[in-house]
Structure formats: C-alpha cells, structure tokens
Motif scaffolding. Sequence first.
Motif, short mmCIF file in Angstrom:
data_model
loop_
_atom_site.label_atom_id
_atom_site.label_comp_id
_atom_site.label_asym_id
_atom_site.label_seq_id
_atom_site.Cartn_x
_atom_site.Cartn_y
_atom_site.Cartn_z
N LEU A 159 0.82 -1.24 -0.04
CA LEU A 159 -0.01 -0.04 0.00
C LEU A 159 0.66 1.05 0.03
O LEU A 159 0.47 2.20 -0.84
CB LEU A 159 -0.96 -0.17 1.28
CG LEU A 159 -1.68 1.19 1.36
CD1 LEU A 159 -2.77 1.06 0.18
CD2 LEU A 159 -2.51 0.99 2.71
N TRP A 163 0.90 3.53 -3.07
CA TRP A 163 0.29 5.23 -3.03
C TRP A 163 1.63 6.19 -3.24
O TRP A 163 1.15 7.15 -4.07
CB TRP A 163 -0.01 5.41 -1.46
CG TRP A 163 -0.23 6.84 -1.30
CD1 TRP A 163 0.55 7.69 -0.42
CD2 TRP A 163 -1.61 7.68 -1.46
NE1 TRP A 163 -0.12 9.06 -0.45
CE2 TRP A 163 -1.21 9.18 -1.22
CE3 TRP A 163 -2.61 7.38 -2.50
CZ2 TRP A 163 -2.16 10.07 -1.13
CZ3 TRP A 163 -3.46 8.53 -2.65
CH2 TRP A 163 -3.03 9.66 -2.03
N LEU A 200 -8.22 2.20 -1.89
CA LEU A 200 -7.68 2.15 -0.71
C LEU A 200 -8.64 1.68 0.37
O LEU A 200 -8.09 0.91 1.47
CB LEU A 200 -7.56 3.81 -0.20
CG LEU A 200 -6.31 4.49 -1.13
CD1 LEU A 200 -6.44 6.06 -0.90
CD2 LEU A 200 -4.81 3.94 -0.72
N ALA A 235 -5.40 7.29 2.34
CA ALA A 235 -4.34 6.33 2.58
C ALA A 235 -3.72 6.17 3.75
O ALA A 235 -3.51 4.95 3.96
CB ALA A 235 -3.32 6.89 1.49
#
Length: 341
Positions: A159, A163, A200, A235
Amino acid sequence: MDGMTDDSVTARSEAAPQDVATSLTTGTLARRLGVSPTTLRSWDHRYGIGPAIRPDGRHRRWAPHDVAVLETMCRLTSAGVPPAEAARAARETAAGASGEDREPAGAPEPAPGAASRAAGPLPLGDVRRECRGLARAAVRLDAPAVEQQLATAVDAHGLVVAWQEVMLPTLHAVGRKWASSGDRYVEVEHLLSWHVSTTLRRFAGPAARCGGASAPGPVVLACMPGEQHTLALEALHAGLSQRGLPTRMFGSAVPAEALTAAVDRLGPAAVVLWAQARSTASLALARRVARTRWGVKGARRSPLVVPCGPGWLGRSDPGMTWPPSLKDALDTLEALYTEGR
C-alpha cells in the motif's frame, strides 16, 4: 491517406465480404474500447494500427482482426507499455494468431518516442512504468483498466509504495493537466480519484478496537474546516488499518466544533489534521485540539496533534510532528502504541 500509401489502401479495400458484414464503424469501436475516435485515427496514422476495410476509400470499417489488434494495443498501453512498442507487439500477436503477417503494406514507421495526441499525454516526468499505464487508462476513461492497474500496484508493491510511487504521481499529473487545460480533464480526475479511493478502502484491514481503559485511544483522522481533499487521509487510514491500529475517520471539511467535540468524547492518542492548502491550515484550531485534556486528576492526558499535508509546511508548533510522507506518518503513529511494550 492518413499516412498510408495508395498500395496500402488498395490492399485494405480487398477485404473479404464477410469481414464487411461484421465490421464496425470508428465511432462504434471507439465506444467499445473506451477511447476517442481521434485516438483510433492517430494510432492508424502513427503506428499503422488501422482498418483493413475501406470500401469507398474514405470511411473506415474495422474488421474482427482489426478489433483484436486494438484490444491488445489498449491492454498493453494500460499496462504502461509505450504506444509504439505496444503497436508492434499488437501486430505481431495478431500475425502469430492468424499465421500470416497482417501488417499493412506501406505503414509508416512510428516516430521515436511518439505518443497518441488524442490520449493527451500527462506531465508525469521520471516515474514508475505503472504510472504511465494508469495515466493512459484514466485519460481513456477505461474504468476496468484503472481498477486493475491500482489493484495490481498494491498487490505488487504494498500500500505505501503503491500510494507514494504510483497513485500520487498520477493524481498530481492529472491535476496539473486539468489546471492547464480548463475543465477538459475534470472527468479524468474524478474517475481516477474515485477508483483510488475505492482501492484504498478495499485494501484497508478491518476496523481495530481500542484496548482497555489504560491503553491509548484511537487515531482521529480529519480534514480541516473547508478542506475537501481526502485521498491522502484515506491512504493513511488504510495504512493504519493494515497495521491493526484503531482509527476514527471523519473525512472532509470537519467543522471546528464537531472536531473538538469528537476529541473530547474519544480521548484519542493522536489527531491527524489534513490541510492541502495553506488557507485551510488553522494553527489556532490545531493548538486548541492540542490543549484538550481527559482522564482522572493527576493522570490527565492530551493527544499528539499531527498536522499533515502541504498546507502545514513550516506552520506547525515545535511540539507537533509534520510527517513528510505516508510511511513517516504511519511510523510516527504506530510508535504511540508500541512504546513501553
């Protein structure tokens, strides 16, 4: 015409009658692929990815073979392959499947580094290859490809990296293009933002419960009053959830009184205040939140206030931590729950 020689037009006009019956117009094919008709004409002119059927020498009719080539072209460019390279691979794939070289005679060689004008290349700069594929899919408004690109990036890199190195650069590029083009790219920005937000939330872990009475409270996540930009905060929420930390997400434009009331009720370990612009970064409100106290007399506590976002740059108090990246923010907040263990 369209960069093809007379021999090429003649060769294309000799298509089988059954191909004519099953062929598509440019407009119909563009809608099917999720691209503009101008993009199809540009690919034809630049890379020789054009229709085999032109019965009267003027109107394009796209046969099933042409559609297969273009579907491969779209799939490859969505994966970040440069258009010229994607065009060559699409023609080779189609030729291999049919057992013959179907590349039209006289097709122009693609110009080095050329890109489809219709796709409106975004100002990405030096970025990961995934950014280019994501940007092309977004400009084409190809929602399935955008969704797949985002999911693949998170699966492949995690993640935080997805991002910081895929989603964020592409969002910034779309924003710059929109700002320099009036409202021409607003639909691209909205579609990309929606799918980033969806991704997300999909990859966030389940909501974690707070510990006992002596354990730290949750992390409160809120945009400052008047601040509508939430993606970076989403996020951070997803990253905290993945680490199993308790959160309370309040989203965009939280009124000052509502924010302070929530802090009083929750007794949070930290309060993250997001400000995209300097105009929404209220230091007075941040200080007010930082002065909040709760707990029994002699053991009262207050939250760590974490101002986040470019609006806070150079504006926070010494006791407030301004993390420059998502990873820094996650590490700072996780430390509140691991210290003293």
